[in-house]
Enzyme design. Structure first.
Site, PDB file in Angstrom:
ATOM      1  N   GLY A 172       1.814  -9.350  -0.042  1.00  0.00           N
ATOM      2  CA  GLY A 172       2.190 -10.749   0.063  1.00  0.00           C
ATOM      3  C   GLY A 172       3.251 -11.037   1.103  1.00  0.00           C
ATOM      4  O   GLY A 172       3.938 -12.056   1.037  1.00  0.00           O
ATOM      5  N   GLY A 173       3.414 -10.106   2.079  1.00  0.00           N
ATOM      6  CA  GLY A 173       4.396 -10.332   3.129  1.00  0.00           C
ATOM      7  C   GLY A 173       5.816  -9.990   2.728  1.00  0.00           C
ATOM      8  O   GLY A 173       6.743 -10.113   3.530  1.00  0.00           O
ATOM      9  N   HIS A 223       4.379 -13.895   7.644  1.00  0.00           N
ATOM     10  CA  HIS A 223       3.483 -12.784   7.289  1.00  0.00           C
ATOM     11  C   HIS A 223       2.705 -13.051   6.015  1.00  0.00           C
ATOM     12  O   HIS A 223       2.196 -12.132   5.379  1.00  0.00           O
ATOM     13  CB  HIS A 223       4.269 -11.471   7.143  1.00  0.00           C
ATOM     14  CG  HIS A 223       5.257 -11.236   8.232  1.00  0.00           C
ATOM     15  ND1 HIS A 223       4.896 -11.216   9.555  1.00  0.00           N
ATOM     16  CD2 HIS A 223       6.604 -11.049   8.204  1.00  0.00           C
ATOM     17  CE1 HIS A 223       5.979 -11.008  10.291  1.00  0.00           C
ATOM     18  NE2 HIS A 223       7.019 -10.915   9.503  1.00  0.00           N
ATOM     19  N   GLU A 225      -8.032  -4.134   3.624  1.00  0.00           N
ATOM     20  CA  GLU A 225      -7.547  -4.981   4.711  1.00  0.00           C
ATOM     21  C   GLU A 225      -7.492  -4.201   6.021  1.00  0.00           C
ATOM     22  O   GLU A 225      -6.997  -3.071   6.065  1.00  0.00           O
ATOM     23  CB  GLU A 225      -6.171  -5.548   4.357  1.00  0.00           C
ATOM     24  CG  GLU A 225      -6.180  -6.299   3.031  1.00  0.00           C
ATOM     25  CD  GLU A 225      -5.019  -7.273   2.897  1.00  0.00           C
ATOM     26  OE1 GLU A 225      -4.237  -7.408   3.853  1.00  0.00           O
ATOM     27  OE2 GLU A 225      -4.915  -7.899   1.834  1.00  0.00           O
ATOM     28  N   ARG A 281      -6.479  -5.294  -6.640  1.00  0.00           N
ATOM     29  CA  ARG A 281      -6.479  -6.426  -7.582  1.00  0.00           C
ATOM     30  C   ARG A 281      -7.411  -7.509  -7.050  1.00  0.00           C
ATOM     31  O   ARG A 281      -7.971  -7.383  -5.964  1.00  0.00           O
ATOM     32  CB  ARG A 281      -5.071  -7.002  -7.698  1.00  0.00           C
ATOM     33  CG  ARG A 281      -4.468  -7.363  -6.334  1.00  0.00           C
ATOM     34  CD  ARG A 281      -3.125  -8.039  -6.459  1.00  0.00           C
ATOM     35  NE  ARG A 281      -2.395  -8.083  -5.209  1.00  0.00           N
ATOM     36  CZ  ARG A 281      -2.592  -8.935  -4.221  1.00  0.00           C
ATOM     37  NH1 ARG A 281      -3.560  -9.840  -4.323  1.00  0.00           N
ATOM     38  NH2 ARG A 281      -1.853  -8.910  -3.123  1.00  0.00           N
TER      39      ARG A 281
END
Length: 717
Positions: A196-197, A267, A307, A325
């Site tokens: 999540g950055g 981000h 990713e 997740r």
């Protein structure tokens, strides 16, 4: 166990047939396996999981912190239990309490949602120990893929391309700086845990490395309880492409195609789409095959996302990380495939095989997801907490429009949690149609009471480069000037705001507009409320920093003449205010042309929602109050203000210290992010009005400087 085989039917019909048969079977088998599940999360993901669980006949149990007692997700679950005070580490991260609630409420399984405990291997192990099914991957997979340094080693061994960097155990400042020099600048500092950055910084030059490292470590420790970082080569203008994968306990692994999540701020993703634009069939196949290989390398089970960082010019891609997740952006994959990923999660957790094999999974059309945040894009995307005083939503449909949210009108966006308000998901037959639908529906999404990024997303979607699919992670910075233009308010908009102000000042008429139970009121008519003021006056507004004066003259009943800033011609204005679908709608006729807008006034701010955008008109305070406004404080470079409501994490200076312009004074945390407050001028610390751990409001003076006489005043940072 039924298996659904491919049928020779057009894809749109095939999807419907597969889903119907699949859902009938799933409902029966899952109901026997799970009677009740606990959702260990908050907000919109809880509401999302509840929707599928209800359809399958599964009861749901929710948890809530003291700050979330009256939240939307609490209303939607069958049962809800308080899990502790507002801070996450005292509530949503309390594994012992969550397990206790699951056992007390007799839940057979726990769905972790995303964030919080969703990628916590210890929690997955604790669930297993307590004989509760964890609706997610096995703990070993979470460990291996959750620690970025470990995951990259595994991927290299599996033949998956990985970005060059340092993933070692030596975490001393000296060792990391030397490794950074070896890699070369610019580079990325990343927390090895979480996502999540959080704990992520881009370092452009060596002189910035030490401060960025300390900031990344602090943020990572706060978010994940681990300050370990890795270093990674920074690929210039990359695309962020991720592939949805699914695996069962029987060795079956499939992918559900890719999503493009390149456009980001801090981000963190702001808009996603599926499939990724400009991806050839051959490249799509390679991405999918590589993602499946990555999942198999860690014996993965459940929903996951692999990713990749992609060189947008050469179309080469490298493994970045795997999220073990369900992703925030999973609805766009559901939109193009016609599948319910939460249902698949429940099936896999129940021990069943995947409902479909790879050849049976197809996609159709194009989908976008816009994340609507409580933040101010024109002030560095600073998040903001507060009450949602007014909210009007686009109309949702089964196929093309979907709204995922966890808050309602009058709900509070808390400083303790992520500032996301909702996700607007749209589907179209192709990218052009989907994008046009997104832009249209964003105009129907009206929120007042706190700042949002809705207007920014609309401007982003209208940018020529975005419309052509030329996206990358630096897109916002590259096009900053076009995305944040100086706003010029059309005279017609000013006239509408002036007329709305006149109507709002008529208390009886306003009360009548809001009241629907008295049809005999002399102010309530079928055509709305009409204006009959016998006076001339000047209205003063401030619109995005510009002062605007509007002279108004009474012409005859219901008709006014207006002139803006004492220049130009006088224009004839008339209009009505009426209640429509729980909103106040202003219909204004200006020089024989009709304009329409929704309006809402909150304190000293008038919101005008037109078909194109929202306009905010601030009504300046009385002159004798101007010295007490925050703008006066903001103009003084000796005042270091809190940019947002938050908590004081660190104090970096003491009374009497000499500081230079740009030097860090303190660190404030809010909404899972860390912000460094810096000096706006050279000076000496006169006093500090906060302590570590304090909860401070926005615009509070935290540090006061005595400015060095040799320095000129500068703008506050």
């Amino acid at each position: 166990m039924y298996r659904i085989t491919r049928v020779k039917t057009p894809i749109s019909q095939c999807r419907v047939i597969v889903l119907c048969i699949h859902n009938l079977h799933t409902s029966e088998t899952l109901h026997n396996r799970f009677d009740k599940i606990l959702i260990a999360n908050r907000g919109e993901i809880v509401c999302r999981v509840v929707r599928t669980a209800k359809r399958l006949g599964i009861k749901t149990v929710g948890i809530y912190s003291e700050a979330d007692r009256y939240s939307m997700h609490v209303d939607q679950v069958h049962e809800a239990y308080c899990v502790g005070p507002a801070p996450s580490n005292q509530s949503y991260l309390r594994q012992d309490k969550i397990i206790s609630i699951a056992k007390k409420s007799k839940c057979q399984a726990i769905h972790p949602g995303y964030g919080f405990l969703s990628e916590n291997a210890e929690f997955a192990e604790l669930c297993q120990k307590e004989n509760i099914t964890f609706i997610g991957p096995p703990s070993d997979a979470i460990k291996n893929m959750g620690i970025k340094s470990t995951s990259k080693t595994i991927m290299l061994e599996a033949g998956v391309p990985v970005v060059a960097g340092y993933h070692g155990k030596n975490q001393s400042d000296e060792a990391l700086l030397q490794q950074a020099k070896n890699i070369g600048f610019p580079l990325m500092i990343k927390a090895v845990c979480g996502g999540g950055g959080k704990g992520m910084r881009i370092v452009l030059k060596e002189s910035d490395f030490s401060e960025a490292l300390e900031s990344a470590r602090t943020e990572s420790e706060k978010a994940f309880g681990d300050s370990t970082v890795l270093l990674e080569q920074y690929i210039n203008e990359p695309r962020h492409i991720e592939v949805q994968v699914f695996a069962d306990k029987h060795g079956n692994v499939v992918h559900m195609f890719e999503r493009d999540c390149s456009v980001q701020r801090r981000h963190q993703k702001i808009i996603e789409e599926a499939p990724a634009p400009g991806i050839s069939a051959d490249l799509r196949a390679k991405l999918g095959e590589t993602a499946v290989r990555a999942a198999k390398a860690v014996n993965y089970v459940g929903a996951g996302t692999v990713e990749f960082i992609m060189d947008r010019k050469r179309n080469t891609f490298h493994f970045m990380e795997m999220n073990t997740r369900l992703q925030v952006e999973h609805p766009i994959t559901e939109a193009i495939t016609g599948l319910d990923l939460v249902e698949w999660q429940l099936k896999v957790a129940a021990g069943e095989e995947l409902p479909l094999n790879q050849e049976e999974i197809n996609f159709q059309g194009h989908a976008f997801e816009a994340r609507i945040y409580a933040e101010n894009p024109r002030k560095g995307f600073l998040p903001g907490a507060g009450n949602i005083s007014y909210m009007r939503l686009p109309e949702a449909t089964d196929k093309t429009i979907r709204i995922e949210r966890g808050v309602r009108e009058k709900d509070e966006v808390s400083v303790h949690y992520d500032p996301m308000i909702a996700k607007l998901v749209v589907w179209g037959r192709d990218r052009e149609e989907a994008l046009a639908t997104l832009r249209l529906k964003l105009s129907d999404y009206n929120i007042a009471g706190l700042d949002t990024n809705i207007e920014f997303i609309k401007d982003l979607c209208s940018h020529p480069s975005f419309r052509e699919g030329h996206v990358h992670t630096g897109f916002i910075e590259e096009h900053r000037e076009e995305l944040f233009p100086k706003l010029q308010v059309p005279s017609e908009i000013v006239a509408q705001a002036t007329l709305a102000s006149i109507l709002y000042e008529d208390t009886d008429s306003l009360r009548s507009a809001l009241k629907t139970v008295d049809p005999f009121s002399p102010f309530a008519t079928e055509t709305g409320l009409r204006l009959n003021h016998n006076q001339s006056r000047t209205f003063n507004f401030n619109v995005y920093g510009d002062d605007i004066d509007v002279e108004v003259k009474y012409v005859e009943p219901e008709i006014y003449s207006m002139r803006i800033n004492r220049i130009g011609r006088w224009r004839t204005v008339t209009g009505v205010l009426k209640k429509k679908e729980n909103s106040l709608e202003l219909s204004t006729e200006i020089d024989e042309m009709i304009w329409k807008a929704r309006i809402i006034k909150i304190r000293n701010k008038l919101h005008l929602f037109t078909k194109d955008r929202e306009w905010q008109f601030s009504i300046p305070p009385m002159k004798f109050l101007s010295d007490f406004t925050s703008s006066a404080l903001e103009a003084d470079p000796c005042n270091a203000l809190s940019p947002i409501p938050g908590f004081i994490e660190k104090l970096l200076v003491a009374k009497g210290d000499t500081v230079k312009r740009g030097e860090a004074l303190l660190v404030i945390t809010a909404m899972k992010m860390e912000y460094i407050v810096r000096a706006s001028t050279d000076g000496i610390v006169e006093y500090i009005s906060c302590s570590v751990g304090d909860n401070v409001p926005k615009n509070k003076v935290l540090v006061k400087l005595t400015e060095s006489r040799s320095q000129e005043n500068t703008t506050t940072i």
